[in-house]
Design a protein around this motif. Structure first.
Motif, PDB file in Angstrom:
ATOM      1  N   UNK A 256      11.510  -7.034  17.627  1.00  0.00           N
ATOM      2  CA  UNK A 256      10.135  -6.830  17.925  1.00  0.00           C
ATOM      3  C   UNK A 256       9.516  -5.304  17.716  1.00  0.00           C
ATOM      4  N   UNK A 257      10.137  -4.326  18.506  1.00  0.00           N
ATOM      5  CA  UNK A 257       9.837  -3.178  18.373  1.00  0.00           C
ATOM      6  C   UNK A 257       9.661  -2.688  16.923  1.00  0.00           C
ATOM      7  N   UNK A 258      10.621  -2.492  16.256  1.00  0.00           N
ATOM      8  CA  UNK A 258      10.366  -2.068  14.657  1.00  0.00           C
ATOM      9  C   UNK A 258       9.187  -2.727  13.977  1.00  0.00           C
ATOM     10  N   UNK A 259       9.060  -4.096  13.840  1.00  0.00           N
ATOM     11  CA  UNK A 259       8.060  -4.668  13.333  1.00  0.00           C
ATOM     12  C   UNK A 259       6.567  -4.485  13.853  1.00  0.00           C
ATOM     13  N   UNK A 260       6.563  -4.329  15.451  1.00  0.00           N
ATOM     14  CA  UNK A 260       5.285  -4.142  15.831  1.00  0.00           C
ATOM     15  C   UNK A 260       4.893  -2.804  15.387  1.00  0.00           C
ATOM     16  N   UNK A 261       5.867  -1.821  15.330  1.00  0.00           N
ATOM     17  CA  UNK A 261       5.278  -0.589  14.759  1.00  0.00           C
ATOM     18  C   UNK A 261       5.228  -0.536  13.481  1.00  0.00           C
ATOM     19  N   UNK A 262       5.679  -1.441  12.672  1.00  0.00           N
ATOM     20  CA  UNK A 262       5.296  -1.153  11.337  1.00  0.00           C
ATOM     21  C   UNK A 262       3.947  -1.894  11.156  1.00  0.00           C
ATOM     22  N   UNK A 263       3.686  -2.878  11.821  1.00  0.00           N
ATOM     23  CA  UNK A 263       2.204  -3.652  11.639  1.00  0.00           C
ATOM     24  C   UNK A 263       1.234  -2.481  12.221  1.00  0.00           C
ATOM     25  N   UNK A 264       1.710  -1.744  13.369  1.00  0.00           N
ATOM     26  CA  UNK A 264       0.536  -0.849  13.707  1.00  0.00           C
ATOM     27  C   UNK A 264       0.261   0.365  12.849  1.00  0.00           C
ATOM     28  N   UNK A 265       1.448   0.567  11.922  1.00  0.00           N
ATOM     29  CA  UNK A 265       1.026   1.777  11.028  1.00  0.00           C
ATOM     30  C   UNK A 265       0.135   1.483  10.044  1.00  0.00           C
ATOM     31  N   UNK A 266      -0.142   0.059   9.899  1.00  0.00           N
ATOM     32  CA  UNK A 266      -1.269  -0.342   9.082  1.00  0.00           C
ATOM     33  C   UNK A 266      -2.535   0.355   9.516  1.00  0.00           C
ATOM     34  N   UNK A 267      -2.706   0.592  10.831  1.00  0.00           N
ATOM     35  CA  UNK A 267      -4.019   1.224  11.415  1.00  0.00           C
ATOM     36  C   UNK A 267      -3.810   2.594  11.171  1.00  0.00           C
TER      37      UNK A 267
ATOM     38  N   UNK B  79       0.924  -1.548  -0.037  1.00  0.00           N
ATOM     39  CA  UNK B  79      -0.047  -0.112   0.116  1.00  0.00           C
ATOM     40  C   UNK B  79       0.866   1.238  -0.011  1.00  0.00           C
ATOM     41  N   UNK B  80       1.858   1.021   0.759  1.00  0.00           N
ATOM     42  CA  UNK B  80       2.719   2.485   0.947  1.00  0.00           C
ATOM     43  C   UNK B  80       3.583   2.764  -0.509  1.00  0.00           C
ATOM     44  N   UNK B  81       3.954   1.601  -0.955  1.00  0.00           N
ATOM     45  CA  UNK B  81       4.637   1.846  -2.137  1.00  0.00           C
ATOM     46  C   UNK B  81       3.877   2.302  -3.277  1.00  0.00           C
ATOM     47  N   UNK B  82       2.735   1.640  -3.355  1.00  0.00           N
ATOM     48  CA  UNK B  82       1.805   2.170  -4.401  1.00  0.00           C
ATOM     49  C   UNK B  82       1.627   3.839  -4.421  1.00  0.00           C
ATOM     50  N   UNK B  83       1.222   4.096  -3.102  1.00  0.00           N
ATOM     51  CA  UNK B  83       0.833   5.409  -2.775  1.00  0.00           C
ATOM     52  C   UNK B  83       2.058   6.257  -2.949  1.00  0.00           C
ATOM     53  N   UNK B  84       3.337   5.736  -2.780  1.00  0.00           N
ATOM     54  CA  UNK B  84       4.582   6.474  -3.005  1.00  0.00           C
ATOM     55  C   UNK B  84       4.812   6.605  -4.626  1.00  0.00           C
TER      56      UNK B  84
ATOM     57  N   UNK C  62      -4.906   6.463   6.431  1.00  0.00           N
ATOM     58  CA  UNK C  62      -6.440   6.702   6.254  1.00  0.00           C
ATOM     59  C   UNK C  62      -7.262   5.650   5.527  1.00  0.00           C
ATOM     60  N   UNK C  63      -8.459   5.511   5.669  1.00  0.00           N
ATOM     61  CA  UNK C  63      -9.226   4.527   4.918  1.00  0.00           C
ATOM     62  C   UNK C  63      -9.516   4.995   3.807  1.00  0.00           C
ATOM     63  N   UNK C  64      -9.461   6.324   3.277  1.00  0.00           N
ATOM     64  CA  UNK C  64      -9.556   6.519   1.753  1.00  0.00           C
ATOM     65  C   UNK C  64      -8.455   5.919   0.842  1.00  0.00           C
ATOM     66  N   UNK C  65      -7.424   5.894   1.616  1.00  0.00           N
ATOM     67  CA  UNK C  65      -5.928   5.345   1.112  1.00  0.00           C
ATOM     68  C   UNK C  65      -6.353   3.903   0.534  1.00  0.00           C
ATOM     69  N   UNK C  66      -6.928   3.187   1.438  1.00  0.00           N
ATOM     70  CA  UNK C  66      -7.250   1.859   1.213  1.00  0.00           C
ATOM     71  C   UNK C  66      -8.132   1.617   0.228  1.00  0.00           C
ATOM     72  N   UNK C  67      -9.205   2.619   0.317  1.00  0.00           N
ATOM     73  CA  UNK C  67      -9.998   2.681  -0.965  1.00  0.00           C
ATOM     74  C   UNK C  67      -9.496   2.785  -2.305  1.00  0.00           C
TER      75      UNK C  67
ATOM     76  N   UNK D 214      -3.624  10.894  -6.497  1.00  0.00           N
ATOM     77  CA  UNK D 214      -2.647   9.948  -5.858  1.00  0.00           C
ATOM     78  C   UNK D 214      -1.563  11.089  -5.093  1.00  0.00           C
ATOM     79  N   UNK D 215      -1.399  12.082  -5.724  1.00  0.00           N
ATOM     80  CA  UNK D 215      -0.524  12.979  -5.127  1.00  0.00           C
ATOM     81  C   UNK D 215      -1.195  13.555  -3.781  1.00  0.00           C
ATOM     82  N   UNK D 216      -2.445  13.745  -3.631  1.00  0.00           N
ATOM     83  CA  UNK D 216      -3.067  14.194  -2.594  1.00  0.00           C
ATOM     84  C   UNK D 216      -2.981  13.152  -1.385  1.00  0.00           C
ATOM     85  N   UNK D 217      -3.216  11.960  -1.923  1.00  0.00           N
ATOM     86  CA  UNK D 217      -3.132  10.539  -0.993  1.00  0.00           C
ATOM     87  C   UNK D 217      -1.678  10.589  -0.420  1.00  0.00           C
ATOM     88  N   UNK D 218      -0.703  10.754  -1.170  1.00  0.00           N
ATOM     89  CA  UNK D 218       0.619  10.732  -0.583  1.00  0.00           C
ATOM     90  C   UNK D 218       0.836  11.909   0.561  1.00  0.00           C
ATOM     91  N   UNK D 219       0.268  13.176   0.120  1.00  0.00           N
ATOM     92  CA  UNK D 219       0.377  14.306   1.195  1.00  0.00           C
ATOM     93  C   UNK D 219      -0.322  13.572   2.324  1.00  0.00           C
TER      94      UNK D 219
END
Lengths: 288, 339, 324
Positions: free
Chosen positions: C117-128, A33-38, C131-136, A259-264
């Motif tokens: 542990x620390x870095x990986x746990x942080x990475x997983x929590x970054x998923x949260x 997800x991050x890669x695509x956005x980036x 924003x949901x619009x990005x998931x969309x 996409x640019x907005x999404x990246x911001x």
């Protein structure tokens, strides 16, 4: 005997492999997800984003949406930060074990997970409709209404973090202060809040990170605006809503701008959440 | 909390009204996504010319009607005209702004835009979910010699209330009794098949993405986004292309003189060259507006658009209103709007 | 401050402590008021949706829940299709996210070396934090075509051919649909469930685990037979928290669900959900249609409320056992 041992051993290895696979699945999605956005965001990045407004569509930018988002996010934080910090303080200091406190704490958790679209509906009913009838239609949808909706999203995050942070302040500190004859309000404001300051700021930043990415509650509160508007009582554009509209459009140029907005937004939100971790890495607070 | 918020808003509202009258006027419109491309183009030019901003948001015709009734916007735009009773009840007036065509848009690999022929009956059977394959006999009969793939048809319709849907379902009801009795016409209907996209934008996006899909969009959306569109057999039995000429032919058969409040649908028009799914879009405003200034600027905007926006309309494949109709609208403004 | 005479001093102190007491009362009053605002916000939100949906809720009552019609032409509304879509997508999300979250928690508490542990746990929590619009957007532009080209044709060709189960995986590979929405939701709730699991796994007393290891247990046996039973109610609580999230998610689902009111057995077909119905139609709706949408909002509130209540009760049981 050895057959049992082998079976247990195989089971254990399988579990370890599956657990490792699980963590890889999680990380793959994050990176994906991050890669695509980036990649999409950077390739569409352009200074026009910051200088042109959305009225020009594919030839325009997102400047009014960026400004609108900043204004609404700041007003939202200005509304929910004081209320949230004081309410959280109440839970930690005055009602840590009372029934009322437990109820508020539970309802706050509900608010934390409440569907944001329903909160948007609520604000439409209590802000947009009354302001329309009161002002004779001059003020209907507004940036302010959007801010109230966002504040409702941020509020429970701040309440919860403040509550947990205040409870972490050692009791001895309270007792020491009170034994000096300081009144409770002074003790709370000057001793406890100072002690829990980094935690409280963490909560506010987390709230900002959460509400900055919200789209659903803005759809029928702030409405959107194709021109630059900075007056909170005007209809106001916002980055998430602009992204939502551009994504729904089949025009690839608009997709690129989205996409640019999404990246911001993503950069802003991730920077905030990493900052909060740096600010307060001693004790982890759950904010489910 | 409720009370304090109300009074706070009231104070702030009073303050902002003072600010607003000082500078350029910002007016807000909402509704039909059918006219969004042309209104937003007009709006950008009008802003450069006069400094007044027309903020138009494409939320669907149903939304435009809902928001103008609620008084949250200065004008609504709808592809479905309101009837006289509703107009009188709310004290609203309506007038057309532009005419355009709706086209069946499809995505079938190997078939180019403007090659596939459909008629009303087949189109309604597809949207009923009765014709489910692209190589079905009904489609093959209309397209002799064309290589049709054995692919499933995915219907894409609107998920929101829409005047485009109203005109489209009105047309299907005219040509298919089954459609009329089973589904009917409206800004949103109970679709027998398919998936829903939000706005003309959403439908075009889905059609573009899903192979074997068919939807209906305003012509400009299909053209600008390079989506395949079908040509249609019209009421006169002639196969016509969607273009300004055939939209105009449909508009020419319209009898605006006798249409009260300009309520007139021009789908399935009888003319030999008429595009069968031609649609008009209307602007809806209060006859006695709370904010006279805003309504005046809105009229200025459309007056400017009728005069100077014709080329923009044509470049987006809409049909500008004929001069006689514009004159009729200006008379309507004078007689019906009390300002 | 000259308190030469004892009475003045006493009066001074009394005056001050009375003043302090008054200020304290005001201060507590302000705090309490803010806490009440939180309460008012939630109750207000719930009640305003009840009020806005009254025409449909009280007129149609139970029929609203069981009818699958959604017909704006005849003004006839039933909540069954949105409820069905919401529940099915959320269940898919839970079914997929729970084992993966469990694996993540297991990895982070028992397997990973300390520095990881620390870095990986942080990475997983970054998923949260995304924003949901990005998931969309990711869902619509990247994941939907991926599902349509690489996953769904295979599903339809393999599982779709099996009798009975086949109907669940039958249909054209649109990419959009219930299954895709469920998977996107699963990714979104993954960090919530896994972080709760990880935290409660850490509350298991080390001596319990150490005793088990000392008796020759494998890592898996320690986790399955010691850690999980000890934390069971909290783990279920965490799952319900994730479920609460999934039920209310709007934007990401709206993009990938397909927005169709037809109820089909196939997971490859499009559906609708409560929150995406509201997001799609609210601005356009008038009269009874709008009332029906607000009533849907109320239903969503009630369902989320119940789910979260269960989650809280479960989590509290563990807290009680810890003696908190």
């Amino acid at each position: 005997m050895s057959a049992i041992y082998t079976r247990r051993h195989i089971k254990n290895i399988a579990a370890k492999v599956l657990a490792t696979a699980a963590i890889i699945i999680g990380l793959v999605f994050l990176v994906w997800i991050l890669w695509i956005t980036l990649v999409n965001g950077i390739s569409a990045f352009n200074w026009r984003l910051f200088t042109k407004i959305t009225a020009y569509g594919p030839d325009g930018g997102l400047s009014n949406a960026i400004v609108g988002s900043l204004i609404m996010d700041l007003i939202a934080i200005a509304i929910c930060a004081p209320i949230g910090v004081l309410a959280g303080t109440y839970l930690a200091e005055c009602a840590s074990s009372s029934k009322f406190g437990a109820t508020v704490r539970f309802l706050n958790d509900i608010l934390l997970s409440a569907p944001s679209i329903v909160l948007g509906l609520f604000v439409y009913v209590i802000v947009v409709i009354p302001s329309t009838s009161l002002s004779g239609g001059a003020v209907s949808f507004s940036g302010f209404a959007g801010s109230v909706a966002l504040a409702l999203i941020g509020l429970p995050v701040i309440v919860r973090t403040t509550d947990e942070m205040m409870q972490l302040v050692p009791t001895t500190l309270r007792e020491a202060a009170l034994s000096l004859g300081i009144p409770q309000w002074k003790m709370t404001l000057q001793v406890l809040m100072r002690a829990a300051m980094s935690g409280i700021i963490t909560g506010i930043l987390l709230a900002l990170a959460r509400l900055a990415g919200e789209t659903a509650p803005l759809l029928f509160t702030a409405f959107g605006n194709n021109y630059m508007s900075v007056h909170p009582l005007d209809k106001m554009a916002s980055l998430p809503v602009a992204i939502y509209q551009y994504t729904n459009d089949p025009n690839p140029t608009l997709h690129a701008i989205a996409w640019a907005g999404a990246l911001l937004i993503t950069l802003f939100v991730l920077a905030l959440s990493l900052l909060t971790r740096l600010l307060f890495s001693r004790k982890k607070v759950s904010y489910d | 909390m409720f009370k304090s918020m109300k009074s706070r808003i009231a104070v702030a509202a009073a303050a902002s009204m003072i600010c607003m009258t000082a500078g350029a006027t910002d007016i807000t419109g909402a509704g039909s996504s059918f006219v969004y491309p042309v209104i937003s183009k007009w709006s950008a030019k009008f802003a450069e010319k006069t400094g007044n901003h027309v903020n138009y948001q494409s939320i669907g015709s149903g939304g435009g009607i809902a928001q103008i009734k609620a008084g949250t916007v200065d004008f609504g735009a709808s592809d479905k005209p309101l009837d006289e009773a509703t107009l009188d009840k709310f004290g609203l007036g309506q007038f057309p702004d532009v005419i355009g065509g709706i086209v069946p848009a499809f995505n079938v690999p190997g078939i180019d835009a403007g090659k596939l022929v459909l008629d009303g009956k087949t189109l309604s059977d597809i949207f009923m979910g009765k014709v489910t394959m692209w190589n079905a006999a009904e489609i093959a009969k209309l397209n002799p010699g064309m290589k049709l793939p054995a692919q499933k048809i995915t219907v894409v319709h609107r998920s929101d209330g829409s005047g485009t849907t109203y005109n489209f379902t009105h047309y299907l009801s005219q040509v298919s009794p089954t459609w009329k009795s089973k589904v009917g016409e409206g800004t949103a209907v109970n679709w027998p098949a398919g998936i829903g996209g939000k706005g003309n934008e959403g439908v075009s996006a889905y059609v573009k993405q899903i192979k074997g899909s068919i939807g209906y969009v305003e012509y400009a959306y299909a053209l600008q986004n390079h989506i395949g569109y079908a040509i249609m057999k019209n009421a006169a039995g002639k196969v016509v292309k969607p273009e300004t000429k055939t939209f105009q032919a449909a508009a020419a058969t319209a009898d605006w003189k006798h249409a009260k409040n300009f309520k007139l649908l021009i789908t399935n028009a009888p003319g030999a060259n008429a595009w069968p799914i031609t649609a008009t879009s209307w602007v809806i405003m209060y006859k006695q507006p709370k904010n006279v200034e805003h309504t005046k600027v809105t009229m200025d905007f459309f007056k400017w658009a009728y005069e100077h926006g014709q080329d923009d309309a044509r470049s987006l494949d809409y049909v500008p209103l004929p001069a006689s109709l514009v004159k009729q609208i200006e008379t309507y403004w004078k007689t019906e709007y009390k300002m | 401050m000259q308190a030469n005479r004892p009475e003045t001093a006493a009066r001074d102190i009394e005056h001050r402590s009375r003043k302090d007491a008054r200020h304290d009362r005001i201060f507590r009053g302000i705090l309490r008021f803010c806490a009440l605002l939180v309460l008012a916000a939630l109750l207000g939100a719930a009640l305003s949706t009840l009020w806005g949906g009254r025409e449909v809720l009280f007129k149609d009552g139970f029929h609203f829940l069981t009818s699958d019609a959604w017909n704006p032409v005849t003004d006839n509304y039933g909540a069954l299709a949105p409820i069905y879509g919401t529940l099915v997508t959320s269940i898919i999300a839970i079914v997929l996210a729970v084992p993966v979250s469990f694996g993540i928690a297991l990895f982070l508490t028992e397997l990973a070396p300390g520095w990881l542990r620390g870095p990986v746990a942080t990475a997983i929590e970054l998923l949260a934090a995304i924003p949901s619009i990005i998931y969309g957007m990711w869902g619509l532009f990247i994941f939907v075509p991926f599902m349509a080209d690489h996953v769904e044709p295979h599903l339809a060709d393999t599982l779709g051919k099996i009798p009975f189960i086949g109907a669940v995986f039958d249909g054209p590979p649109l990419g959009l649909g219930i299954l895709t929405a469920g998977i996107v939701l699963a990714v979104m709730i993954l960090p919530f469930i896994s972080s709760v699991m990880r935290e409660v796994f850490q509350t298991v007393p080390s001596r319990l685990k150490e005793s088990a290891y000392a008796l020759g247990s494998t890592t898996w046996e320690v986790v399955w037979d010691i850690v999980l039973p000890y934390t069971r109610s909290a783990v279920i609580g965490g799952i319900f928290l994730g479920l609460g999230r999934a039920l209310g998610e709007t934007m990401a689902v709206t993009f990938v669900l397909g927005n169709s009111y037809n109820i089909t057995a196939s997971l490859l077909m499009p559906g609708t959900s409560i929150s995406s119905s509201i997001a799609n139609e609210f601005n356009e709706a008038v009269g009874l249609h709008r009332s029906a949408l607000i009533a849907l909002g109320f239903l969503l509130f009630v369902v989320t409320f119940i789910v979260l209540l269960i989650a809280r009760l479960m989590l509290r049981q563990l807290a009680k056992r810890e003696g908190k």
